[in-house]
Design an enzyme around this catalytic site. Structure first.
Site, PDB file in Angstrom:
ATOM      1  N   SER A   1       0.823  -1.215   0.000  1.00  0.00           N
ATOM      2  CA  SER A   1       0.000   0.000   0.000  1.00  0.00           C
ATOM      3  C   SER A   1       0.859   1.268   0.000  1.00  0.00           C
ATOM      4  O   SER A   1       1.873   1.344   0.685  1.00  0.00           O
ATOM      5  CB  SER A   1      -0.894   0.018   1.239  1.00  0.00           C
ATOM      6  OG  SER A   1      -1.480   1.297   1.373  1.00  0.00           O
TER       7      SER A   1
ATOM      8  N   LYS B   1     -14.382  -3.457   5.162  1.00  0.00           N
ATOM      9  CA  LYS B   1     -15.091  -2.172   5.078  1.00  0.00           C
ATOM     10  C   LYS B   1     -16.547  -2.241   5.546  1.00  0.00           C
ATOM     11  O   LYS B   1     -17.091  -1.245   6.002  1.00  0.00           O
ATOM     12  CB  LYS B   1     -15.023  -1.626   3.654  1.00  0.00           C
ATOM     13  CG  LYS B   1     -13.633  -1.101   3.303  1.00  0.00           C
ATOM     14  CD  LYS B   1     -13.600  -0.469   1.929  1.00  0.00           C
ATOM     15  CE  LYS B   1     -12.187   0.026   1.644  1.00  0.00           C
ATOM     16  NZ  LYS B   1     -12.074   0.709   0.371  1.00  0.00           N
TER      17      LYS B   1
ATOM     18  N   GLY C   1     -19.140  -3.802 -11.705  1.00  0.00           N
ATOM     19  CA  GLY C   1     -18.684  -4.112 -10.359  1.00  0.00           C
ATOM     20  C   GLY C   1     -19.605  -3.497  -9.322  1.00  0.00           C
ATOM     21  O   GLY C   1     -19.808  -2.283  -9.320  1.00  0.00           O
ATOM     22  N   ALA C   2     -20.162  -4.332  -8.451  1.00  0.00           N
ATOM     23  CA  ALA C   2     -21.094  -3.849  -7.432  1.00  0.00           C
ATOM     24  C   ALA C   2     -20.603  -4.220  -6.042  1.00  0.00           C
ATOM     25  O   ALA C   2     -21.390  -4.446  -5.132  1.00  0.00           O
ATOM     26  CB  ALA C   2     -22.491  -4.422  -7.689  1.00  0.00           C
TER      27      ALA C   2
ATOM     28  N   GLY D   1     -17.716  -3.291  -2.730  1.00  0.00           N
ATOM     29  CA  GLY D   1     -17.565  -2.136  -1.848  1.00  0.00           C
ATOM     30  C   GLY D   1     -17.152  -0.877  -2.600  1.00  0.00           C
ATOM     31  O   GLY D   1     -17.716   0.201  -2.388  1.00  0.00           O
TER      32      GLY D   1
HETATM   33  O1  SKM Z   1     -10.094   3.096   0.895  1.00  0.00           O
HETATM   34  C1  SKM Z   1      -8.722   2.906   0.674  1.00  0.00           C
HETATM   35  C2  SKM Z   1      -7.989   2.815   1.990  1.00  0.00           C
HETATM   36  O2  SKM Z   1      -8.183   3.997   2.730  1.00  0.00           O
HETATM   37  C3  SKM Z   1      -6.508   2.599   1.754  1.00  0.00           C
HETATM   38  C4  SKM Z   1      -6.218   1.603   0.724  1.00  0.00           C
HETATM   39  C5  SKM Z   1      -4.850   1.101   0.595  1.00  0.00           C
HETATM   40  O3  SKM Z   1      -3.947   1.777   1.028  1.00  0.00           O
HETATM   41  O4  SKM Z   1      -4.652   0.018   0.043  1.00  0.00           O
HETATM   42  C6  SKM Z   1      -7.140   1.188  -0.194  1.00  0.00           C
HETATM   43  C7  SKM Z   1      -8.538   1.678  -0.189  1.00  0.00           C
HETATM   44  O5  SKM Z   1      -9.368   0.641   0.279  1.00  0.00           O
END
Ligand code: SKM
Length: 279
Positions: free
Chosen positions: A17, A73, A133-134, A136
């Site tokens: 990330s 989520k 895509g449905a 989140g």
């Molecule tokens: O909504 C974002 C989340 O805040 C951060 C993220 C990430 O860093 O992989 C992905 C999304 O789900």
């Protein structure tokens, strides 16, 4: 002051990330002490059922907030004290703020998409949009599209039940202007713009969410995938002459909004985009 802001990202498979890097670099730029930690359930070996305990533990340990990603989520919602109107409409939370003994749930994904769209797609026709895509992310994007004034939204998903659930939930909020559409070809033909919120196009899921031979130059195409930066869908669309929007803007702006919720300070968008590249 010398306070150190402590934030975590809760999810699975989150080691690459870029969100921690964006937050920490922006905080450094603003002179805020800030630690953004990865709370990766895969690395920690935690079961999904531990999510409530983890949220409670983070609050007790003095975290200021959390970002929440796949697969939590929706699962975090029952343990929160209050939801923002957006998070409630979307039915998913990606940002938890611990404030005054309360756990607040927000969703910055929809705003992130909308902001990225507004910035790069001025004048794009919003009469009729087909969204693939449905899940989140689809819920956040659908809500954002409708708030931006889309006239009719067609929701498509490989699981028709998911598409009809989202369409009826969004339809209730937006006066029935959200529908499922069984035939992807017909939906693409009718649409002024198409949005991909499925994982199709990521390295793990190669391909395109629909047959790109259906595209014509006057349609716009948006993808929320940002790795690769330009998906197979966007390459095909660009080659045909369509206006395209990659997912990188949404990835940056969800962090911009979350940073502001965590710190009460404005994040600089340009700087955040640079941090994204550097992260
Ligand atoms: O909504 C974002 C989340 O805040 C951060 C993220 C990430 O860093 O992989 C992905 C999304 O789900």
């Amino acid at each position: 002051d010398s306070e150190n802001v402590v934030i975590g990202l809760v999810g699975r498979g989150i080691q690459s990330s870029r969100t921690p890097g964006m937050h920490e670099r922006e905080a450094r730029r603003l002179g805020i002490g800030y630690s953004y930690l990865l709370l990766d359930f895969d690395r920690l070996g935690f079961p999904d059922a531990a999510i409530g305990d983890l949220i409670a533990a983070a609050e007790i340990a003095g975290f200021h907030g959390l970002n929440v990603t796949h697969p939590f989520k929706q699962a975090v919602i029952p343990v929160l004290d209050v939801l923002s109107p957006e998070a409630r409409a979307i039915g998913a939370v990606n940002t938890v703020v611990f404030a005054g003994g309360r756990k607040e749930g927000h969703n910055t994904d929809g705003w992130g998409f909308a902001e990225s769209f507004r910035e790069a797609m001025t004048g794009a026709s919003m009469g009729c949009v087909a969204m693939f895509g449905a899940g989140g992310a689809g819920a956040a994007v659908a809500n954002a599209l409708m708030e931006m004034g889309v006239g009719r939204l067609f929701v498509l998903d490989s699981q028709p039940g998911r598409a009809s659930d989202l369409a009826s939930r969004m339809g209730a909020l937006f006066g029935g202007r959200v529908e499922t559409w069984p035939d992807p070809a017909a939906a693409v033909r009718m649409a002024d713009g198409i949005v991909n919120t499925t994982p199709v196009g990521m390295a793990k899921y190669p391909g395109t969410p629909f047959d790109t031979a259906l595209l014509t130059a006057e349609k716009w195409v948006a993808d929320i995938i940002y790795f690769p930066t330009e998906t197979e869908l966007l390459v095909a669309a660009r080659t045909i002459g369509c206006r395209t929007l990659p997912g990188i803007g949404m990835a940056i702006y969800q962090a911009v909004r979350a940073f502001e919720l965590f710190t009460g300070r404005k994040a600089d968008r340009r700087a955040m985009a640079d941090h994204f590249e550097a992260a």
